[in-house]
Design a protein around this motif. Structure first.
Motif, PDB file in Angstrom:
ATOM      1  N   VAL A   1       7.514   2.961   6.220  1.00 52.32           N
ATOM      2  CA  VAL A   1       6.204   2.430   6.607  1.00 52.32           C
ATOM      3  C   VAL A   1       6.405   1.200   7.497  1.00 52.32           C
ATOM      4  CG1 VAL A   1       4.918   3.294   4.607  1.00 52.32           C
ATOM      5  CG2 VAL A   1       6.089   1.097   4.464  1.00 52.32           C
TER       6      VAL A   1
ATOM      7  N   ASP B   1       0.819  -1.212   0.000  1.00 53.60           N
ATOM      8  CA  ASP B   1       0.000   0.000   0.000  1.00 53.60           C
ATOM      9  C   ASP B   1       0.858   1.270   0.000  1.00 53.60           C
ATOM     10  OD1 ASP B   1       1.086  -0.131   2.509  1.00 53.60           O
ATOM     11  OD2 ASP B   1      -0.767   0.396   3.559  1.00 53.60           O
ATOM     12  N   ALA B   2       2.099   1.169  -0.434  1.00 56.00           N
ATOM     13  CA  ALA B   2       2.965   2.348  -0.358  1.00 56.00           C
ATOM     14  C   ALA B   2       4.056   2.308  -1.411  1.00 56.00           C
ATOM     15  CB  ALA B   2       3.604   2.442   1.024  1.00 56.00           C
TER      16      ALA B   2
ATOM     17  N   ARG C   1       0.982   6.677   0.146  1.00 52.24           N
ATOM     18  CA  ARG C   1       0.341   5.502   0.731  1.00 52.24           C
ATOM     19  C   ARG C   1      -1.077   5.473   0.214  1.00 52.24           C
ATOM     20  NH1 ARG C   1      -1.684   5.020   6.454  1.00 52.24           N
ATOM     21  NH2 ARG C   1      -2.688   3.021   6.191  1.00 52.24           N
TER      22      ARG C   1
END
Lengths: 242, 326
Positions: B240, A13-14, A59
């Motif tokens: 992330v 997702d990024a 994202r």
């Protein structure tokens, strides 16, 4: 030339959009222009648009950008971003204008208990402490990115005589509002944090407050100037709840 | 209404789905480390999946419930005791007014979740009720629970569990892997090709262990020293949760939900989202291994898991309807 960039998938997702390497004001300006265009476009399923020095983190919801075909969601979003930024670049060029960045003035009380490293920095840079202050307030800075902690701005534009290696031993506690230099950059500690930069002074402004409608006083791409104030002015502004 | 904290446990925090969309301000996601466990606990309480629940680490809290309600506990196996009676996990549990609930030491794994009917009614901070201990954001100024805290829960409580209905529980096996050597699937990171050849082999063939200095920011891993073939100077770039980065020490760090939004260490890989609950359940000393995985496979597995989780949430909703007093 905002639309000239490459893609680096990070996670399901990024991904990063890469506009260059290293710390370079021109590259960073392109990252901010792209961030602005992508934010304004409100692409569906895009959750984060976060600029760093040479890259832009996106994202997104991978399900929004999935298809039945072989193309990965990253590729589809990359193509959409590319198309959008080519159009935005053409539009800027056509209008002959660019967005004027916001200018923010930061009052700072330098030296003494507010900036315990001022004298050491002066000694290392082989200039007088007043000259350190003069050079620090004399420059205009740009917010390259926010990171390290909520609301911590990395500012580009530091006078080269003040480029010093970080402290050998980081402090475990740096007071909120501390204005510091490290390497080619200057920054402001929004809250009490550990830190390895040299402390020149302190601002009475609250740079980060999660309960404010705008939690951060500074945003990526903003222009910043420092203004020297004395301890009386510091106390007055601090009382003001600035 | 409130729930009183008698003993806080080792590290107990509020967690929901996390803070989205604030990376540009330097604000990270936080949120439940083991997200399916949070969602199942919420489903068992009839809550939306992203309601705030308690994330319990290694040792559970003791709580005093002033009012009648129901709860559910999921995640790592932990003893659940309501008024001196042992109760099952992965099930809706009726809680009478004045009850004392004691959660013991986590038996294996690391993190358990306690949801309460209606969710915890703490004020959201920047759009989330998650505690970010590292950034000091969230309920109770971003700190872990302490003895004497009063945890707010919603006032209105129409539905009650039918205590005469036959007990039932969710099969935990798909949602908690259990002790033993974990295998985490790793998508290639930006700089993985620049690892020394021997290091690349070691990465996928040797055990790594979780260092005691690990938390929700990241798990420090110890194992064979990994080295770069060639690597230039790097500047800060977006990070992330799930990122596996390699600092100069040669010992990788796997980022958790409270990781910084940016960092300057090179990226070896990214742990597949479906394996993040496994990362969440590793405790200091536990062993793990990495196996390579493509982005396509990671996405396919994530879609499959989301489907399975949605199906389970639906099933729970139906069963719960049959267990409520009318």
């Amino acid at each position: 030339m905002t639309a000239d960039f490459s893609i680096e998938p990070l996670a399901e997702d990024a991904m990063l959009l890469r506009f260059g390497e290293g710390i370079d004001p021109a590259t960073n300006a392109r990252v901010h222009a792209a961030a602005r265009a992508l934010r304004d476009a409100r692409l569906p399923g895009v959750i984060d648009v976060a600029p760093a020095y040479a890259t832009l983190l996106l994202r997104f919801d991978p399900l929004t950008w999935s298809s039945d075909g072989a193309q990965a969601p990253h590729e589809r979003l990359f193509m959409a971003a590319k198309k959008l930024l080519i159009e935005a670049t053409a539009e800027f060029a056509g209008a002959g204008t660019s967005v004027t960045p916001r200018a923010v003035d930061i009052p700072v009380c330098y030296g003494g208990e507010f900036g315990p490293d001022l004298d050491a920095v002066a000694a290392q840079a082989r200039i007088a402490p007043d000259e350190v202050v003069a050079r620090h307030v004399g420059a205009e800075y740009s917010v390259a990115m926010l990171g390290f902690a909520p609301g911590f701005p990395y500012l580009l534009g530091l006078d080269p005589t003040l480029h010093l290696p970080r402290r050998a031993t980081p402090r475990t506690r740096v007071a909120a509002g501390s204005v510091a230099i490290g390497g080619a950059q200057t920054g402001i500690y929004p809250r009490e944090l550990p830190g390895g930069w040299h402390l020149l002074g302190r601002t009475p402004l609250t740079l980060f407050d999660p309960n404010r409608e705008q939690p951060c006083s500074l945003a990526p791409g903003d222009r910043v100037r420092f203004r020297a104030i004395d301890a009386v002015e510091f106390a007055r502004l601090a009382d003001h709840g600035a | 209404m409130t729930i009183a904290v008698v003993k806080p446990g080792f590290l107990t925090t509020f967690q929901d789905a996390g803070r989205a969309g604030l990376a540009h301000l330097g604000v990270g996601r936080a949120g439940a480390f083991d997200e399916p466990a949070l969602r199942i606990a919420n489903a068992l309480c009839g809550n939306p999946g992203n309601a705030a629940a308690l994330e319990i680490t290694l040792r559970g809290p003791t709580l005093h419930f002033h009012a009648q309600t129901w709860i559910a506990v999921t995640g790592a196996p932990i003893p659940v005791n309501i008024d001196d009676t042992d109760q099952p996990m992965w099930a809706p549990l009726a809680v009478p007014a004045g009850a004392r609930i004691a959660l013991g030491a986590v038996r294996s794994g690391c993190r358990s979740y306690l949801a309460v009917r209606g969710g915890f009614d703490v004020a959201p901070v920047l759009g989330s009720r998650s505690t970010d201990v590292n950034a000091r954001l969230g309920p109770f100024n971003g700190r872990a629970l302490q003895s004497g805290d009063e945890l707010p829960t919603p006032r209105s409580e129409p539905a009650k569990l039918d205590r005469t209905a036959p007990p039932w529980r969710v099969d935990p096996r798909p949602w908690f892997a259990g002790a033993g050597q974990e295998r985490l699937r790793l998508m290639p990171g930006t700089h993985v090709d620049r690892l020394a050849k021997t290091s690349n082999k070691l990465l996928f063939s040797r055990d790594f262990h979780v260092h005691p200095d690990s938390n929700r920011v990241g798990l420090r891993l110890t194992g064979p020293r990994l080295e770069w073939e060639t690597l230039g100077e790097m500047v800060s770039e977006g990070c992330v949760p799930g990122l596996l980065q390699l600092p100069p020490s040669g010992q990788p760090i796997a980022f958790g939900p409270e990781c910084p939004v940016s960092g300057g260490y090179p990226r070896i890989g990214q742990i597949a989202a479906v394996d993040m609950p496994r990362l969440a359940q590793l405790r200091p000393g536990d062993a793990l291994r990495f196996s390579p995985c493509t982005f396509e496979d990671a996405l396919r597995m994530l879609r499959e898991r989301e489907r399975a989780l949605a199906t389970l949430e639906n099933t729970i909703r139906h069963r719960l309807n049959g267990t409520l007093e009318s």
